[in-house]
Scaffold this motif. Sequence first.
Motif, PDB file in Angstrom:
ATOM      1  N   THR A  44       0.803  -1.230   0.000  1.00  0.00           N
ATOM      2  CA  THR A  44       0.000   0.000   0.000  1.00  0.00           C
ATOM      3  C   THR A  44       0.835   1.279   0.000  1.00  0.00           C
ATOM      4  OG1 THR A  44      -1.682  -1.230   1.247  1.00  0.00           O
ATOM      5  CG2 THR A  44      -1.959   1.154   1.081  1.00  0.00           C
ATOM      6  N   ILE A  45       1.828   1.368   0.883  1.00  0.00           N
ATOM      7  CA  ILE A  45       2.587   2.615   0.988  1.00  0.00           C
ATOM      8  C   ILE A  45       3.657   2.736  -0.089  1.00  0.00           C
ATOM      9  CG2 ILE A  45       4.158   3.939   2.450  1.00  0.00           C
ATOM     10  CD1 ILE A  45       2.612   3.034   4.848  1.00  0.00           C
ATOM     11  N   LEU A  46       4.429   1.677  -0.305  1.00  0.00           N
ATOM     12  CA  LEU A  46       5.547   1.763  -1.247  1.00  0.00           C
ATOM     13  C   LEU A  46       5.128   2.198  -2.652  1.00  0.00           C
ATOM     14  CD1 LEU A  46       8.626   1.364  -1.116  1.00  0.00           C
ATOM     15  CD2 LEU A  46       8.262  -0.956  -1.954  1.00  0.00           C
ATOM     16  N   PRO A  47       4.001   1.699  -3.198  1.00  0.00           N
ATOM     17  CA  PRO A  47       3.608   2.163  -4.540  1.00  0.00           C
ATOM     18  C   PRO A  47       3.366   3.665  -4.632  1.00  0.00           C
ATOM     19  CG  PRO A  47       2.450   0.142  -3.990  1.00  0.00           C
ATOM     20  CD  PRO A  47       3.153   0.593  -2.736  1.00  0.00           C
ATOM     21  N   GLN A  48       3.093   4.313  -3.517  1.00  0.00           N
ATOM     22  CA  GLN A  48       2.913   5.768  -3.534  1.00  0.00           C
ATOM     23  C   GLN A  48       4.241   6.493  -3.759  1.00  0.00           C
ATOM     24  OE1 GLN A  48      -0.164   6.918  -3.543  1.00  0.00           O
ATOM     25  NE2 GLN A  48      -0.813   4.793  -3.290  1.00  0.00           N
ATOM     26  N   GLY A  81       6.782   5.214  -5.884  1.00  0.00           N
ATOM     27  CA  GLY A  81       7.427   4.595  -7.026  1.00  0.00           C
ATOM     28  C   GLY A  81       7.829   5.654  -8.043  1.00  0.00           C
ATOM     29  N   PRO A  82       8.334   5.250  -9.211  1.00  0.00           N
ATOM     30  CA  PRO A  82       8.776   6.216 -10.231  1.00  0.00           C
ATOM     31  C   PRO A  82       7.724   7.241 -10.636  1.00  0.00           C
ATOM     32  CG  PRO A  82       9.626   4.046 -10.749  1.00  0.00           C
ATOM     33  CD  PRO A  82       8.706   3.864  -9.569  1.00  0.00           C
ATOM     34  N   SER A  83       6.431   6.898 -10.508  1.00  0.00           N
ATOM     35  CA  SER A  83       5.387   7.875 -10.854  1.00  0.00           C
ATOM     36  C   SER A  83       5.417   9.094  -9.932  1.00  0.00           C
ATOM     37  CB  SER A  83       4.007   7.215 -10.803  1.00  0.00           C
ATOM     38  OG  SER A  83       3.723   6.742  -9.494  1.00  0.00           O
ATOM     39  N   PHE A  84       6.050   8.957  -8.772  1.00  0.00           N
ATOM     40  CA  PHE A  84       6.191  10.076  -7.836  1.00  0.00           C
ATOM     41  C   PHE A  84       6.927  11.249  -8.493  1.00  0.00           C
ATOM     42  CE2 PHE A  84       8.385  12.289  -4.332  1.00  0.00           C
ATOM     43  CZ  PHE A  84       7.369  12.448  -3.400  1.00  0.00           C
ATOM     44  N   LEU A  85       7.814  10.931  -9.446  1.00  0.00           N
ATOM     45  CA  LEU A  85       8.612  11.958 -10.113  1.00  0.00           C
ATOM     46  C   LEU A  85       7.754  12.929 -10.914  1.00  0.00           C
ATOM     47  CD1 LEU A  85      11.489   9.650 -11.398  1.00  0.00           C
ATOM     48  CD2 LEU A  85      11.647  11.307  -9.512  1.00  0.00           C
ATOM     49  N   ARG A 115      13.928   3.370  -0.246  1.00  0.00           N
ATOM     50  CA  ARG A 115      12.866   4.345  -0.488  1.00  0.00           C
ATOM     51  C   ARG A 115      12.107   4.665   0.792  1.00  0.00           C
ATOM     52  NH1 ARG A 115       9.151   2.181  -4.998  1.00  0.00           N
ATOM     53  NH2 ARG A 115      10.207   0.184  -4.760  1.00  0.00           N
ATOM     54  N   LEU A 116      11.752   3.640   1.540  1.00  0.00           N
ATOM     55  CA  LEU A 116      10.988   3.875   2.757  1.00  0.00           C
ATOM     56  C   LEU A 116      11.835   4.555   3.833  1.00  0.00           C
ATOM     57  CD1 LEU A 116       8.870   0.598   2.855  1.00  0.00           C
ATOM     58  CD2 LEU A 116       8.047   2.919   2.438  1.00  0.00           C
ATOM     59  N   HIS A 117      13.117   4.253   3.863  1.00  0.00           N
ATOM     60  CA  HIS A 117      14.017   4.949   4.784  1.00  0.00           C
ATOM     61  C   HIS A 117      14.017   6.451   4.489  1.00  0.00           C
ATOM     62  CE1 HIS A 117      17.653   5.788   7.190  1.00  0.00           C
ATOM     63  NE2 HIS A 117      18.041   6.525   6.156  1.00  0.00           N
ATOM     64  N   VAL A 152      14.067  11.312  -4.972  1.00  0.00           N
ATOM     65  CA  VAL A 152      13.877  11.475  -6.420  1.00  0.00           C
ATOM     66  C   VAL A 152      15.065  10.922  -7.194  1.00  0.00           C
ATOM     67  CG1 VAL A 152      12.309  13.433  -6.182  1.00  0.00           C
ATOM     68  CG2 VAL A 152      14.765  13.853  -6.369  1.00  0.00           C
ATOM     69  N   ASP A 153      16.269  10.964  -6.628  1.00  0.00           N
ATOM     70  CA  ASP A 153      17.436  10.386  -7.293  1.00  0.00           C
ATOM     71  C   ASP A 153      17.322   8.866  -7.378  1.00  0.00           C
ATOM     72  OD1 ASP A 153      18.537  12.932  -7.492  1.00  0.00           O
ATOM     73  OD2 ASP A 153      19.642  12.743  -5.603  1.00  0.00           O
ATOM     74  N   VAL A 154      16.848   8.264  -6.298  1.00  0.00           N
ATOM     75  CA  VAL A 154      16.658   6.811  -6.282  1.00  0.00           C
ATOM     76  C   VAL A 154      15.584   6.411  -7.287  1.00  0.00           C
ATOM     77  CG1 VAL A 154      16.001   4.830  -4.869  1.00  0.00           C
ATOM     78  CG2 VAL A 154      17.397   6.668  -3.878  1.00  0.00           C
ATOM     79  N   LEU A 155      14.500   7.161  -7.340  1.00  0.00           N
ATOM     80  CA  LEU A 155      13.404   6.840  -8.252  1.00  0.00           C
ATOM     81  C   LEU A 155      13.831   7.016  -9.712  1.00  0.00           C
ATOM     82  CD1 LEU A 155      10.396   8.452  -6.342  1.00  0.00           C
ATOM     83  CD2 LEU A 155      11.109   6.054  -6.389  1.00  0.00           C
ATOM     84  N   ALA A 156      14.634   8.031  -9.995  1.00  0.00           N
ATOM     85  CA  ALA A 156      15.136   8.213 -11.357  1.00  0.00           C
ATOM     86  C   ALA A 156      16.026   7.041 -11.759  1.00  0.00           C
ATOM     87  CB  ALA A 156      15.912   9.523 -11.452  1.00  0.00           C
ATOM     88  N   PHE A 157      16.817   6.545 -10.817  1.00  0.00           N
ATOM     89  CA  PHE A 157      17.679   5.376 -11.038  1.00  0.00           C
ATOM     90  C   PHE A 157      16.829   4.149 -11.372  1.00  0.00           C
ATOM     91  CE2 PHE A 157      20.114   1.698  -9.617  1.00  0.00           C
ATOM     92  CZ  PHE A 157      21.411   1.968 -10.031  1.00  0.00           C
ATOM     93  N   LEU A 158      15.749   3.953 -10.596  1.00  0.00           N
ATOM     94  CA  LEU A 158      14.860   2.808 -10.827  1.00  0.00           C
ATOM     95  C   LEU A 158      14.102   2.954 -12.142  1.00  0.00           C
ATOM     96  CD1 LEU A 158      13.399   2.343  -7.229  1.00  0.00           C
ATOM     97  CD2 LEU A 158      15.143   0.940  -8.354  1.00  0.00           C
TER      98      LEU A 158
END
Length: 402
Positions: free
Chosen positions: A257-261, A263-267, A304-306, A317-323
Amino acid sequence: MSVPDVSVIVGAYEAMPYLVRCLESVEAQTLPADRMEVIAVDDGSTDGSGEYLEKFAAQTDLAVRVVRQPNSGGPSGPRNVGLGLARGRYVFFLDADDHLGEEALERMVAMADRHGTDVVLGRIKGIDRTAPKSMFQDGNLARTDVFSSNIKYTLSAQKLFRRALVERHGLRFDESLTTGEDALFTLDAYLRADGVSVVADYTCYYLVGRDDGKHATKRGSYTRRFDSARALMRLIEERVPAGPRRDTLMVRPFVITILPQFGPSFLALGEEVARHKMELAKPLMDAYWTRGVAARLKVHQRLRLHLVAKDRADLLVDVLAFLKAKKTPQTVLERRGRRAYLAYPHFRSASAGIPDSVYAPSEAETDAIAGFRPPRRRPGLGAARRMALKVWRTRKRDLAAS
């Protein structure tokens, strides 16, 4: 009037034409018609669903009760109405979009009766939708529980529940939730159940993806997702003492539930929505994010959760861009291969200050790391043996000195 084995509860809202196949699958069950009843609740449909339910009830040999009511705003209301009318030894919640395998109810009732279990999961197949699989990979399970199997990863309501369990504990769907309400009900039932069975050798349930985009799980804003996570986490906190068992269950709302919020779409989110998501997550991270939960996750999930827990959207955002770029992190091996890290963004960055432990691979991830050598572990010693060994070594040292 004899008590039926199963009360099939169907909540319908704007369900045509899927409702036709749904009810045909109930009528086609190998469980004899006199051992079933159908309670169908039309939740204010305007597409003819209610009229079709009444037509079906008039023509079928099954015992069918149709309730028509104003729209309640979610699936919880119709399910609770159905529970209030159910007479069967078991209840089964069938979504009007979906349908059953012909032997589904017969097999699930037999499994529950044979092993005295309170909940039965039947294998699920997705039609234009993904379906949960991990809980069925070990074959049929006569008796299991939520801690020793993967059943926590299917918390939808489409299960066979012993009605005595439901009534004894007053289990009902939370009508304040419009998404995730079935997860709350099902997990509570798992935790209270005298055993859970799994039917894995037969497809009992067909989960259908609607081509009109109106499936209930696709509705609702992100705020409702956080509402459902909060409710599930509170239930786990109330029902399971702090420790490894609670951590095992907490993985589910964090990952599903929380992690998908985040994900890369957060960017692509606007600054206001992105900030609001971080704000909604903070009290949940503060209350429920523990080392035990973190240790059970893969590095990219844990990282991500950390960062969410530390309110570091700038690093996230750097981690999400990497993913999003589907890059592979470099593996860092130390201590002759006995220590490994996956160097996702900001690994050992002094300005980021993220502990190395966040980048330590999970057990599943280390299996794929070439050159990694798991640390050697000494056999465990009991407290008494450790004390005796300490006394013996002390005495040996004293004798040598005398």
